[in-house]
Design a protein around this motif. Sequence first.
Motif, PDB file in Angstrom:
ATOM      1  N   LEU A  75      52.597  52.365  18.110  1.00 50.45           N
ATOM      2  CA  LEU A  75      52.785  51.430  19.214  1.00 50.45           C
ATOM      3  C   LEU A  75      52.305  52.063  20.518  1.00 50.45           C
ATOM      4  O   LEU A  75      52.739  53.157  20.893  1.00 50.45           O
ATOM      5  CB  LEU A  75      54.263  51.049  19.303  1.00 50.45           C
ATOM      6  CG  LEU A  75      54.630  49.919  20.250  1.00 50.45           C
ATOM      7  CD1 LEU A  75      53.939  48.630  19.834  1.00 50.45           C
ATOM      8  CD2 LEU A  75      56.131  49.722  20.261  1.00 50.45           C
ATOM      9  N   GLU A  82      48.835  42.202  19.341  1.00 49.08           N
ATOM     10  CA  GLU A  82      49.689  41.131  19.846  1.00 49.08           C
ATOM     11  C   GLU A  82      48.881  39.907  20.272  1.00 49.08           C
ATOM     12  O   GLU A  82      49.245  38.773  19.946  1.00 49.08           O
ATOM     13  CB  GLU A  82      50.527  41.635  21.021  1.00 49.08           C
ATOM     14  CG  GLU A  82      51.479  40.600  21.569  1.00 49.08           C
ATOM     15  CD  GLU A  82      52.305  41.125  22.727  1.00 49.08           C
ATOM     16  OE1 GLU A  82      53.200  40.394  23.169  1.00 49.08           O
ATOM     17  OE2 GLU A  82      52.061  42.256  23.187  1.00 49.08           O
ATOM     18  N   TYR A 132      52.831  39.554  11.662  1.00 53.86           N
ATOM     19  CA  TYR A 132      52.771  40.522  12.764  1.00 53.86           C
ATOM     20  C   TYR A 132      54.142  41.160  12.926  1.00 53.86           C
ATOM     21  O   TYR A 132      55.153  40.461  13.023  1.00 53.86           O
ATOM     22  CB  TYR A 132      52.367  39.815  14.067  1.00 53.86           C
ATOM     23  CG  TYR A 132      52.460  40.668  15.313  1.00 53.86           C
ATOM     24  CD1 TYR A 132      51.784  41.871  15.410  1.00 53.86           C
ATOM     25  CD2 TYR A 132      53.216  40.264  16.398  1.00 53.86           C
ATOM     26  CE1 TYR A 132      51.859  42.649  16.551  1.00 53.86           C
ATOM     27  CE2 TYR A 132      53.292  41.025  17.556  1.00 53.86           C
ATOM     28  CZ  TYR A 132      52.614  42.225  17.618  1.00 53.86           C
ATOM     29  OH  TYR A 132      52.690  42.985  18.756  1.00 53.86           O
ATOM     30  N   GLN A 133      54.186  42.475  12.930  1.00 51.79           N
ATOM     31  CA  GLN A 133      55.424  43.213  13.198  1.00 51.79           C
ATOM     32  C   GLN A 133      55.233  43.945  14.509  1.00 51.79           C
ATOM     33  O   GLN A 133      54.453  44.895  14.597  1.00 51.79           O
ATOM     34  CB  GLN A 133      55.722  44.210  12.079  1.00 51.79           C
ATOM     35  CG  GLN A 133      56.976  45.020  12.342  1.00 51.79           C
ATOM     36  CD  GLN A 133      57.242  46.024  11.232  1.00 51.79           C
ATOM     37  OE1 GLN A 133      57.265  45.669  10.072  1.00 51.79           O
ATOM     38  NE2 GLN A 133      57.422  47.272  11.618  1.00 51.79           N
ATOM     39  N   ALA A 134      55.948  43.481  15.545  1.00 55.97           N
ATOM     40  CA  ALA A 134      55.798  44.040  16.881  1.00 55.97           C
ATOM     41  C   ALA A 134      56.519  45.372  17.038  1.00 55.97           C
ATOM     42  O   ALA A 134      56.043  46.258  17.745  1.00 55.97           O
ATOM     43  CB  ALA A 134      56.322  43.049  17.916  1.00 55.97           C
ATOM     44  N   LEU A 135      57.680  45.515  16.406  1.00 56.71           N
ATOM     45  CA  LEU A 135      58.475  46.732  16.483  1.00 56.71           C
ATOM     46  C   LEU A 135      58.994  47.076  15.096  1.00 56.71           C
ATOM     47  O   LEU A 135      59.313  46.181  14.320  1.00 56.71           O
ATOM     48  CB  LEU A 135      59.692  46.546  17.399  1.00 56.71           C
ATOM     49  CG  LEU A 135      59.480  46.559  18.901  1.00 56.71           C
ATOM     50  CD1 LEU A 135      60.781  46.209  19.616  1.00 56.71           C
ATOM     51  CD2 LEU A 135      58.999  47.919  19.372  1.00 56.71           C
ATOM     52  N   GLU A 148      53.439  49.410  14.719  1.00 54.87           N
ATOM     53  CA  GLU A 148      53.264  47.959  14.649  1.00 54.87           C
ATOM     54  C   GLU A 148      52.210  47.669  13.591  1.00 54.87           C
ATOM     55  O   GLU A 148      51.366  48.515  13.303  1.00 54.87           O
ATOM     56  CB  GLU A 148      52.877  47.362  16.004  1.00 54.87           C
ATOM     57  CG  GLU A 148      51.505  47.702  16.499  1.00 54.87           C
ATOM     58  CD  GLU A 148      51.122  47.000  17.799  1.00 54.87           C
ATOM     59  OE1 GLU A 148      51.556  45.863  18.064  1.00 54.87           O
ATOM     60  OE2 GLU A 148      50.364  47.613  18.559  1.00 54.87           O
TER      61      GLU A 148
END
Length: 170
Positions: A75, A82, A132-135, A148
Amino acid sequence: MGKPFSVNINRFDPYKTFRFLIYFGTSTTPVAAMSKATALKRSSDVIEYKEAGNMIIRKGLGRTKYEPITLERGLTHDNDFEQWANAAQVLDTGAPQQSLKELRRDIAIILQNEQGQPVYRYKVYRCWVSEYQALPDLDAGANAIAIEHIKLENDGWERDKSVTEPNQAG
């Protein structure tokens, strides 16, 4: 990319998987902080049929499908993942957050040799973000970096054969 390279016929060792670059769309800058990309994989259905008067079952080629590709990175403040993921996000307005032309992009995956020179290049067509995995899971007791990831559906890929290993001789 520069000129195509000549093939090194003296190479016997396989390439390492830790030297690679990923490019989104027509960008000339690789995606920042890439740490992992899953394998390029395709499979074709087998259609079995029998001809009249013949006891042998024949096999024919059916539909080909391309598996999704997952890209992971540490990240950072770079927001390429994103922005692309948001192109498919539908909020309460009932419409995508961004233009649909930003939804699908071609990507390039380049494998490099130990000297950082490109040796394989694959073009992956009409990709879009299905996950989508942001965190990651956040854990104050852990000793890990934040990762991410995006999962890309695609319409197929092919190897760019103009890129081969430089001749190491000389």
